[in-house]
Design an enzyme around this catalytic site. Sequence first.
Site, PDB file in Angstrom:
ATOM      1  N   ASN A   1      34.417  41.632  39.272  1.00  0.00           N
ATOM      2  CA  ASN A   1      35.370  42.126  38.269  1.00  0.00           C
ATOM      3  C   ASN A   1      35.913  40.919  37.492  1.00  0.00           C
ATOM      4  OD1 ASN A   1      37.955  42.759  37.122  1.00  0.00           O
ATOM      5  ND2 ASN A   1      37.983  44.649  38.301  1.00  0.00           N
TER       6      ASN A   1
ATOM      7  N   ARG B   1      45.892  32.411  25.629  1.00  0.00           N
ATOM      8  CA  ARG B   1      45.796  31.505  24.472  1.00  0.00           C
ATOM      9  C   ARG B   1      45.088  32.227  23.337  1.00  0.00           C
ATOM     10  NH1 ARG B   1      46.529  25.914  26.157  1.00  0.00           N
ATOM     11  NH2 ARG B   1      48.340  26.197  27.481  1.00  0.00           N
TER      12      ARG B   1
ATOM     13  N   HIS C   1      37.590  46.378  33.501  1.00  0.00           N
ATOM     14  CA  HIS C   1      38.528  47.504  33.538  1.00  0.00           C
ATOM     15  C   HIS C   1      39.438  47.396  32.311  1.00  0.00           C
ATOM     16  CE1 HIS C   1      41.251  50.144  36.299  1.00  0.00           C
ATOM     17  NE2 HIS C   1      41.573  50.340  35.037  1.00  0.00           N
TER      18      HIS C   1
ATOM     19  N   GLU D   1      35.230  50.490  34.434  1.00  0.00           N
ATOM     20  CA  GLU D   1      36.158  51.379  35.144  1.00  0.00           C
ATOM     21  C   GLU D   1      37.422  51.570  34.315  1.00  0.00           C
ATOM     22  OE1 GLU D   1      36.593  49.040  38.763  1.00  0.00           O
ATOM     23  OE2 GLU D   1      38.378  48.068  37.943  1.00  0.00           O
TER      24      GLU D   1
ATOM     25  N   HIS E   1      39.250  46.872  45.829  1.00  0.00           N
ATOM     26  CA  HIS E   1      40.666  46.519  45.683  1.00  0.00           C
ATOM     27  C   HIS E   1      41.144  45.702  46.870  1.00  0.00           C
ATOM     28  CE1 HIS E   1      44.377  46.555  43.487  1.00  0.00           C
ATOM     29  NE2 HIS E   1      43.769  47.219  42.547  1.00  0.00           N
TER      30      HIS E   1
ATOM     31  N   HIS F   1      40.301  39.969  41.943  1.00  0.00           N
ATOM     32  CA  HIS F   1      41.523  39.180  42.111  1.00  0.00           C
ATOM     33  C   HIS F   1      41.327  38.060  43.141  1.00  0.00           C
ATOM     34  CE1 HIS F   1      45.834  38.395  42.031  1.00  0.00           C
ATOM     35  NE2 HIS F   1      45.791  38.369  43.350  1.00  0.00           N
TER      36      HIS F   1
HETATM   37  N1  PXP Z   1      38.334  48.864  41.739  1.00  0.00           N
HETATM   38  C1  PXP Z   1      39.244  49.286  40.834  1.00  0.00           C
HETATM   39  C2  PXP Z   1      39.222  50.714  40.397  1.00  0.00           C
HETATM   40  C3  PXP Z   1      40.180  48.390  40.315  1.00  0.00           C
HETATM   41  O1  PXP Z   1      41.098  48.824  39.419  1.00  0.00           O
HETATM   42  C4  PXP Z   1      40.151  47.046  40.718  1.00  0.00           C
HETATM   43  C5  PXP Z   1      41.128  46.076  40.112  1.00  0.00           C
HETATM   44  O2  PXP Z   1      40.985  46.039  38.735  1.00  0.00           O
HETATM   45  C6  PXP Z   1      39.193  46.653  41.646  1.00  0.00           C
HETATM   46  C7  PXP Z   1      38.292  47.590  42.150  1.00  0.00           C
HETATM   47  C8  PXP Z   1      39.061  45.240  42.133  1.00  0.00           C
HETATM   48  O3  PXP Z   1      40.209  44.886  42.855  1.00  0.00           O
HETATM   49  P1  PXP Z   1      40.557  43.347  43.101  1.00  0.00           P
HETATM   50  O4  PXP Z   1      40.804  42.745  41.754  1.00  0.00           O
HETATM   51  O5  PXP Z   1      41.747  43.391  43.982  1.00  0.00           O
HETATM   52  O6  PXP Z   1      39.359  42.743  43.764  1.00  0.00           O
END
Ligand code: PXP
Length: 251
Positions: A7, A18, A43, A74, A195, A218
């Site tokens: 992601n 910036r 996303h 997503e 997530h 993240h």
């Molecule tokens: N899946 C979805 C639906 C998400 O919204 C996110 C975060 O944007 C992720 C997966 C990935 O989560 P993380 O950034 O905590 O790895």
Amino acid sequence: MTKLSVNLNKIALLRNSRDSNYPSLLDFAGLCVRAGADGLTLHPRPDQRHAKYVDVHDLAVLVAGHAGVELNIEGNPSEKFLQVVLENLPTQCTLVPDDPEQLTSDHGWDVVQHGDRLREIIGQLQRAGIRTSLFLDPDPEQIRRARETGTDRIELYTASYAHSYGHDDGETVFEQFREAALLAQELGMGVNAGHDLNQDNLGRFLTIPGILEVSIGHALTVESLLSGFEKTVKNYLAIIQATIQPVQQTS
Ligand code: PXP
């Protein structure tokens, strides 16, 4: 084997701090592909605070040049979101019930409430050749209802797994996810997950059989900073120390 979809929203967030294209999302996307990542995820949210809609187009073009690399878009299926998805035809579209003001996705769909609308959207995406996935909590009732929408896959929202990992309730929560994944598979849906997954908690999660894809952003970004920050500070110090600085005149 489970596919890793990186992601790139956090890279987009840095870029957006910036008025320039630095860091370039495309450079990082290329780096992921060269490193062997199976896919890229974006996303875009209505305020485009991280990923912008134009990024979806740029990544779709990049992915088209790399056979086998998947693009997962997503988000909440607003009219604009669906328009962008249908114009750019990613491999997969993951539908997420996040409000525009939400900091990040923090719950799965209530399929009981939104099932009819989701079934319609899923049909539209599938007719365009896009694989669909529904973001869900590990709740057996929601998973059974998800089956009725015709979705190809579900994505289990793993924050509760990640936050309980290593704590007293860790095994109970893990078991809930295992059962949810097995139920979805029994009902004929593929299972993705995402997530708050990180290098500590991912291995245990993947002992659940048949997880098709994890999307991670993240922690992957933070871990990259942690593994490179100290070295980079030293690099800057080395540049400063190696520079012969003009002697300052004092009167
Ligand atoms: N899946 C979805 C639906 C998400 O919204 C996110 C975060 O944007 C992720 C997966 C990935 O989560 P993380 O950034 O905590 O790895």
